[in-house]
Design an enzyme around this catalytic site. Structure first.
Site, PDB file in Angstrom:
ATOM      1  N   THR A   1      -7.489   5.207   2.308  1.00  0.00           N
ATOM      2  CA  THR A   1      -8.322   4.882   3.484  1.00  0.00           C
ATOM      3  C   THR A   1      -7.486   4.798   4.767  1.00  0.00           C
ATOM      4  OG1 THR A   1      -8.234   2.652   2.593  1.00  0.00           O
ATOM      5  CG2 THR A   1     -10.323   3.798   2.417  1.00  0.00           C
TER       6      THR A   1
ATOM      7  N   GLY B   1      -8.281  -7.222   1.348  1.00  0.00           N
ATOM      8  CA  GLY B   1      -6.976  -7.871   1.343  1.00  0.00           C
ATOM      9  C   GLY B   1      -6.815  -8.769   2.543  1.00  0.00           C
ATOM     10  N   ARG B   2      -6.175  -8.203   3.570  1.00  0.00           N
ATOM     11  CA  ARG B   2      -5.736  -9.024   4.699  1.00  0.00           C
ATOM     12  C   ARG B   2      -6.833  -9.804   5.395  1.00  0.00           C
ATOM     13  NH1 ARG B   2      -2.389  -3.974   6.800  1.00  0.00           N
ATOM     14  NH2 ARG B   2      -4.083  -3.049   5.626  1.00  0.00           N
TER      15      ARG B   2
ATOM     16  N   ASP C   1      -3.699  -2.006  -9.659  1.00  0.00           N
ATOM     17  CA  ASP C   1      -3.760  -0.839  -8.760  1.00  0.00           C
ATOM     18  C   ASP C   1      -2.371  -0.236  -8.602  1.00  0.00           C
ATOM     19  OD1 ASP C   1      -4.673   0.993  -6.899  1.00  0.00           O
ATOM     20  OD2 ASP C   1      -4.596  -0.419  -5.226  1.00  0.00           O
ATOM     21  N   LEU C   2      -1.942   0.502  -9.622  1.00  0.00           N
ATOM     22  CA  LEU C   2      -0.599   1.088  -9.571  1.00  0.00           C
ATOM     23  C   LEU C   2      -0.642   2.562  -9.162  1.00  0.00           C
ATOM     24  CD1 LEU C   2       1.066  -0.619 -12.666  1.00  0.00           C
ATOM     25  CD2 LEU C   2       1.063  -1.338 -10.276  1.00  0.00           C
ATOM     26  N   LYS C   3      -1.827   3.094  -8.989  1.00  0.00           N
ATOM     27  CA  LYS C   3      -2.010   4.465  -8.489  1.00  0.00           C
ATOM     28  C   LYS C   3      -1.054   5.443  -9.179  1.00  0.00           C
ATOM     29  CE  LYS C   3      -3.713   3.175  -3.876  1.00  0.00           C
ATOM     30  NZ  LYS C   3      -3.577   1.718  -3.847  1.00  0.00           N
ATOM     31  N   LEU C   4      -1.196   5.573 -10.488  1.00  0.00           N
ATOM     32  CA  LEU C   4      -0.289   6.426 -11.254  1.00  0.00           C
ATOM     33  C   LEU C   4      -0.408   7.882 -10.801  1.00  0.00           C
ATOM     34  CD1 LEU C   4      -0.902   5.004 -14.863  1.00  0.00           C
ATOM     35  CD2 LEU C   4       0.756   4.235 -13.147  1.00  0.00           C
TER      36      LEU C   4
ATOM     37  N   GLN D   1      -5.742   0.520   8.464  1.00  0.00           N
ATOM     38  CA  GLN D   1      -6.882   1.217   7.870  1.00  0.00           C
ATOM     39  C   GLN D   1      -7.604   2.019   8.949  1.00  0.00           C
ATOM     40  OE1 GLN D   1      -7.225   1.428   4.812  1.00  0.00           O
ATOM     41  NE2 GLN D   1      -7.018  -0.491   3.692  1.00  0.00           N
TER      42      GLN D   1
ATOM     43  N   ASP E   1       2.080  11.293 -11.686  1.00  0.00           N
ATOM     44  CA  ASP E   1       3.311  11.895 -12.208  1.00  0.00           C
ATOM     45  C   ASP E   1       2.884  13.017 -13.146  1.00  0.00           C
ATOM     46  OD1 ASP E   1       6.023  12.271 -13.099  1.00  0.00           O
ATOM     47  OD2 ASP E   1       6.423  10.162 -12.669  1.00  0.00           O
ATOM     48  N   ILE E   2       3.817  13.599 -13.868  1.00  0.00           N
ATOM     49  CA  ILE E   2       3.418  14.649 -14.813  1.00  0.00           C
ATOM     50  C   ILE E   2       2.579  13.990 -15.922  1.00  0.00           C
ATOM     51  CG2 ILE E   2       5.382  16.161 -14.320  1.00  0.00           C
ATOM     52  CD1 ILE E   2       6.667  15.144 -16.938  1.00  0.00           C
ATOM     53  N   PRO E   3       1.668  14.757 -16.539  1.00  0.00           N
ATOM     54  CA  PRO E   3       0.757  14.164 -17.523  1.00  0.00           C
ATOM     55  C   PRO E   3       1.453  13.338 -18.603  1.00  0.00           C
ATOM     56  CG  PRO E   3       0.031  16.378 -16.986  1.00  0.00           C
ATOM     57  CD  PRO E   3       1.345  16.180 -16.276  1.00  0.00           C
TER      58      PRO E   3
ATOM     59  N   LYS F   1      -6.834  -8.060  -7.345  1.00  0.00           N
ATOM     60  CA  LYS F   1      -6.133  -6.766  -7.415  1.00  0.00           C
ATOM     61  C   LYS F   1      -4.632  -7.004  -7.289  1.00  0.00           C
ATOM     62  CE  LYS F   1      -5.909  -3.417  -4.073  1.00  0.00           C
ATOM     63  NZ  LYS F   1      -4.567  -2.809  -4.039  1.00  0.00           N
TER      64      LYS F   1
HETATM   65  O1  C5P Z   1      -5.529  -5.552   3.469  1.00  0.00           O
HETATM   66  P1  C5P Z   1      -6.522  -4.474   3.145  1.00  0.00           P
HETATM   67  O2  C5P Z   1      -7.953  -4.999   3.023  1.00  0.00           O
HETATM   68  O3  C5P Z   1      -6.421  -3.282   4.066  1.00  0.00           O
HETATM   69  O4  C5P Z   1      -6.097  -3.989   1.683  1.00  0.00           O
HETATM   70  C1  C5P Z   1      -6.677  -2.875   1.050  1.00  0.00           C
HETATM   71  C2  C5P Z   1      -6.089  -2.703  -0.302  1.00  0.00           C
HETATM   72  O5  C5P Z   1      -6.688  -1.566  -0.915  1.00  0.00           O
HETATM   73  C3  C5P Z   1      -4.578  -2.450  -0.335  1.00  0.00           C
HETATM   74  O6  C5P Z   1      -4.062  -3.167  -1.446  1.00  0.00           O
HETATM   75  C4  C5P Z   1      -4.428  -0.950  -0.550  1.00  0.00           C
HETATM   76  O7  C5P Z   1      -3.307  -0.631  -1.343  1.00  0.00           O
HETATM   77  C5  C5P Z   1      -5.708  -0.624  -1.324  1.00  0.00           C
HETATM   78  N1  C5P Z   1      -6.200   0.756  -1.186  1.00  0.00           N
HETATM   79  C6  C5P Z   1      -6.522   1.356   0.033  1.00  0.00           C
HETATM   80  N2  C5P Z   1      -6.998   2.643   0.070  1.00  0.00           N
HETATM   81  C7  C5P Z   1      -7.175   3.327  -1.074  1.00  0.00           C
HETATM   82  C8  C5P Z   1      -6.854   2.724  -2.310  1.00  0.00           C
HETATM   83  C9  C5P Z   1      -6.387   1.427  -2.325  1.00  0.00           C
HETATM   84  O8  C5P Z   1      -6.411   0.708   1.075  1.00  0.00           O
HETATM   85  N3  C5P Z   1      -7.695   4.549  -1.038  1.00  0.00           N
END
Ligand code: C5P
Length: 242
Positions: free
Chosen positions: A126, A217-218, A63-66, A197, A68-70, A36
């Protein structure tokens, strides 16, 4: 893709430099995990890192989470369609017209036989708690009701699935359908820290609840031994399936 368990885990490459991201990719390269690329890395590297990793055979979740306006989202999706990524996110909070515009943009932007990414909607982050949603964002009602509403809207807009916490997977699958993709961040192995989280579960629990993909991620990238952490999670997930 669904059959390969290692592809169920998406590694979130949230790094401040391309070099650091590539170090982790190098360690995990034999597994060819889903990667990702989020805002932090994409704003640094641009499309070149996406092309590089796609060429090496990694599936990519951009994962750029767009949001904005359509018309603007349509243009952004048109540009991104050329990258050949596998998954792309937009915010459900942008509404139906915006989500439909994203799909139109992709259709128009595909070049030379490129395959369209699956587009999924971010419901609630989350890191957002019920209290924050009600008191800061002024969205009334329960978190569950809001997420289900967003998921329905995403499905009606033609999206392929949503991102939500593992805690809502069962409800979404039941109400919207098993084929509607559910991607869940907020995954923490029992021993790991929760960081920022809030709504989290373990990898095993998320799979048991029906998640199609786990974004991690982490818990992997910041582990003392990322390869070991990844393999431990793979084993846990295999245990939950088999
Ligand atoms: O490090 P961690 O496991 O918390 O990373 C979670 C990843 O998921 C991050 O890149 C975060 O931007 C992404 N994310 C999120 N919650 C969402 C959508 C995406 O934590 N609803």
């Amino acid at each position: 893709m669904q059959g390969d368990i290692s592809r169920k885990i998406i590694i979130a490459l949230d790094f401040p430099s391309v070099e650091e991201a590539l170090d982790v990719v190098q360690v995990l390269k034999d597994f060819k995990p889903f990667l990702k690329i989020g805002m932090q890395l994409f704003y640094l590297s641009g499309p070149s890192l996406v092309y590089q990793l796609k060429e090496q055979g990694f599936p990519i979740f951009l994962d750029l989470k767009l949001h904005d306006i359509p018309n603007t989202v349509k243009g952004a999706a048109q540009s991104l369609a050329r990258l050949g990524v596998d998954l792309l996110t937009v915010h459900c909070a942008g509404g139906r017209n915006m989500m439909e515009a994203a799909l139109e943009g992709i259709e128009q932007g595909l070049t030379g036989g490129a395959v369209a990414p699956q587009v999924i909607g971010v419901t609630q982050l989350t890191s957002t708690s019920q209290k924050v949603m009600n008191e800061e964002l002024k969205i009334a009602g329960s978190m569950e009701a809001c997420i289900l509403h967003y998921a329905r809207l995403a499905e009606e807009s033609g999206l392929h699935g949503v991102v939500c916490s593992p805690l809502e997977v069962e409800l979404i699958k039941k109400q919207i359908g098993q084929d509607f993709l559910v991607v869940t961040p907020g995954i923490r192995p029992r021993s790991a820290k929760h960081d920022d989280q809030v709504r989290v579960t373990t990898p095993r629990e998320a799979i048991r609840l029906g998640a199609d993909y786990l974004v991690i991620g982490r818990a992997i990238t910041k582990a003392a031994n990322p390869l070991q952490a990844y393999q431990d999670i793979l084993e846990e997930v295999k245990g939950a399936i088999g």
